[in-house]
Design a protein around this motif. Structure first.
Motif, mmCIF file in Angstrom:
data_model
loop_
_atom_site.group_PDB
_atom_site.id
_atom_site.type_symbol
_atom_site.label_atom_id
_atom_site.label_comp_id
_atom_site.label_asym_id
_atom_site.label_seq_id
_atom_site.Cartn_x
_atom_site.Cartn_y
_atom_site.Cartn_z
ATOM 1 N N UNK A 21 0.886 -1.158 0.000
ATOM 2 C CA UNK A 21 0.000 0.000 0.000
ATOM 3 C C UNK A 21 0.920 1.202 0.000
ATOM 4 N N UNK A 22 0.789 2.037 -1.008
ATOM 5 C CA UNK A 22 1.626 3.232 -1.097
ATOM 6 C C UNK A 22 3.116 2.868 -1.082
ATOM 7 N N UNK A 23 3.437 1.700 -1.654
ATOM 8 C CA UNK A 23 4.819 1.242 -1.728
ATOM 9 C C UNK A 23 5.335 0.571 -0.468
ATOM 10 N N UNK A 24 4.506 0.453 0.566
ATOM 11 C CA UNK A 24 4.916 -0.155 1.840
ATOM 12 C C UNK A 24 4.302 -1.549 1.929
ATOM 13 N N UNK A 25 5.125 -2.593 2.180
ATOM 14 C CA UNK A 25 4.538 -3.934 2.358
ATOM 15 C C UNK A 25 3.515 -3.919 3.499
ATOM 16 N N UNK A 26 2.404 -4.593 3.298
ATOM 17 C CA UNK A 26 1.313 -4.569 4.280
ATOM 18 C C UNK A 26 1.796 -4.980 5.663
ATOM 19 N N UNK A 27 2.630 -6.020 5.732
ATOM 20 C CA UNK A 27 3.084 -6.489 7.038
ATOM 21 C C UNK A 27 3.988 -5.470 7.743
ATOM 22 N N UNK A 28 4.476 -4.451 7.032
ATOM 23 C CA UNK A 28 5.336 -3.427 7.629
ATOM 24 C C UNK A 28 4.602 -2.128 7.931
ATOM 25 N N UNK A 29 3.289 -2.093 7.722
ATOM 26 C CA UNK A 29 2.527 -0.877 8.001
ATOM 27 C C UNK A 29 2.596 -0.552 9.487
ATOM 28 N N UNK A 30 2.891 0.687 9.790
ATOM 29 C CA UNK A 30 2.979 1.127 11.181
ATOM 30 C C UNK A 30 1.757 1.981 11.506
ATOM 31 N N UNK A 31 0.569 1.387 11.318
ATOM 32 C CA UNK A 31 -0.674 2.092 11.596
ATOM 33 C C UNK A 31 -1.583 1.205 12.438
ATOM 34 N N UNK A 32 -2.271 1.821 13.368
ATOM 35 C CA UNK A 32 -3.210 1.101 14.225
ATOM 36 C C UNK A 32 -4.537 0.862 13.512
ATOM 37 N N UNK A 37 -11.889 1.130 1.393
ATOM 38 C CA UNK A 37 -12.902 1.860 0.630
ATOM 39 C C UNK A 37 -13.168 1.051 -0.632
ATOM 40 N N UNK A 38 -14.410 0.661 -0.815
ATOM 41 C CA UNK A 38 -14.755 -0.172 -1.963
ATOM 42 C C UNK A 38 -15.880 0.412 -2.778
ATOM 43 N N UNK A 39 -15.737 0.287 -4.083
ATOM 44 C CA UNK A 39 -16.806 0.712 -4.987
ATOM 45 C C UNK A 39 -16.875 -0.279 -6.135
ATOM 46 N N UNK A 40 -18.058 -0.399 -6.705
ATOM 47 C CA UNK A 40 -18.232 -1.365 -7.792
ATOM 48 C C UNK A 40 -17.532 -0.882 -9.052
ATOM 49 N N UNK A 41 -17.107 -1.846 -9.849
ATOM 50 C CA UNK A 41 -16.472 -1.559 -11.124
ATOM 51 C C UNK A 41 -17.553 -1.622 -12.195
ATOM 52 N N UNK A 42 -17.612 -0.627 -13.035
ATOM 53 C CA UNK A 42 -18.640 -0.536 -14.073
ATOM 54 C C UNK A 42 -18.631 -1.782 -14.954
ATOM 55 N N UNK A 43 -19.796 -2.382 -15.144
ATOM 56 C CA UNK A 43 -19.984 -3.560 -15.999
ATOM 57 C C UNK A 43 -19.147 -4.764 -15.545
ATOM 58 N N UNK A 44 -19.010 -4.924 -14.224
ATOM 59 C CA UNK A 44 -18.234 -6.046 -13.696
ATOM 60 C C UNK A 44 -18.791 -6.441 -12.342
ATOM 61 N N UNK A 45 -18.514 -7.673 -11.949
ATOM 62 C CA UNK A 45 -18.913 -8.119 -10.613
ATOM 63 C C UNK A 45 -17.795 -7.851 -9.606
ATOM 64 N N UNK A 46 -16.663 -7.352 -10.045
ATOM 65 C CA UNK A 46 -15.519 -7.058 -9.178
ATOM 66 C C UNK A 46 -15.724 -5.715 -8.490
ATOM 67 N N UNK A 47 -14.901 -5.469 -7.470
ATOM 68 C CA UNK A 47 -14.948 -4.187 -6.773
ATOM 69 C C UNK A 47 -13.573 -3.536 -6.791
ATOM 70 N N UNK A 48 -13.580 -2.219 -6.806
ATOM 71 C CA UNK A 48 -12.347 -1.441 -6.739
ATOM 72 C C UNK A 48 -12.094 -1.145 -5.273
ATOM 73 N N UNK A 49 -10.926 -1.549 -4.789
ATOM 74 C CA UNK A 49 -10.584 -1.381 -3.381
ATOM 75 C C UNK A 49 -9.413 -0.428 -3.251
ATOM 76 N N UNK A 50 -9.528 0.512 -2.334
ATOM 77 C CA UNK A 50 -8.385 1.340 -1.958
ATOM 78 C C UNK A 50 -8.294 1.322 -0.440
ATOM 79 N N UNK A 51 -7.122 1.620 0.055
ATOM 80 C CA UNK A 51 -6.869 1.582 1.492
ATOM 81 C C UNK A 51 -6.407 2.953 1.950
ATOM 82 N N UNK A 52 -7.059 3.468 2.964
ATOM 83 C CA UNK A 52 -6.672 4.751 3.552
ATOM 84 C C UNK A 52 -5.919 4.452 4.847
ATOM 85 N N UNK A 53 -4.619 4.781 4.848
ATOM 86 C CA UNK A 53 -3.805 4.611 6.061
ATOM 87 C C UNK A 53 -3.368 5.972 6.597
ATOM 88 N N UNK A 54 -4.003 7.018 6.068
ATOM 89 C CA UNK A 54 -3.649 8.375 6.475
ATOM 90 C C UNK A 54 -2.569 8.972 5.588
#
Length: 119
Positions: A21-32, A37-54
């Motif tokens: 996430x943002x170039x940082x390996x997930x296991x190394x995130x220093x956030x509590x 954040x998820x939203x549907x992808x147009x014409x797909x059953x998949x979802x677009x996911x983003x992560x807010x870590x500040x």
């Protein structure tokens, strides 16, 4: 010498499979806390996911890839559903706190607050 070579090989192979996430390996995130954040992808059953870590985001950017989960090759990970993303983050030691759904631009946007599990 063989042990050192084996150790280095193993370390590099595990680092090669890191999702970031943002170039940082997930296991190394220093956030509590983090927010999925998820939203549907147009014409797909998949979802677009983003992560807010500040992290800082670019102003006026409609496609902020820095907050997207990426694989070892820098490709954006695609999830089948919000639950798929929740289970993914639970595998990295985060637990669900609360959720919220908002309508933005005529589309449902899902917000899930996650907290790092206490050790």
């Amino acid at each position: 010498m063989k042990k050192l070579l084996l150790t280095l090989t193993l370390l590099f192979s595990f680092a090669g499979f890191a999702q970031t996430i943002n170039g940082i390996p997930i296991q190394n995130l220093d956030v509590e806390y983090l927010q999925i954040i998820g939203s549907s992808v147009y014409m797909s059953s998949k979802v677009k996911i983003s992560i807010d870590i500040g992290q800082r985001t670019k102003l006026m950017s409609s496609n902020n890839d820095t907050a997207r989960l990426k694989d070892k090759n820098g490709e954006v990970l695609v999830f089948n559903s919000i639950i798929d993303a929740l289970n993914f983050m639970a595998g990295y030691g985060y637990e669900f706190v609360q959720s919220n759904i908002l309508v933005e631009g005529g589309q449902n946007v899902f917000y899930y607050l996650m907290k790092k599990k206490s050790k």
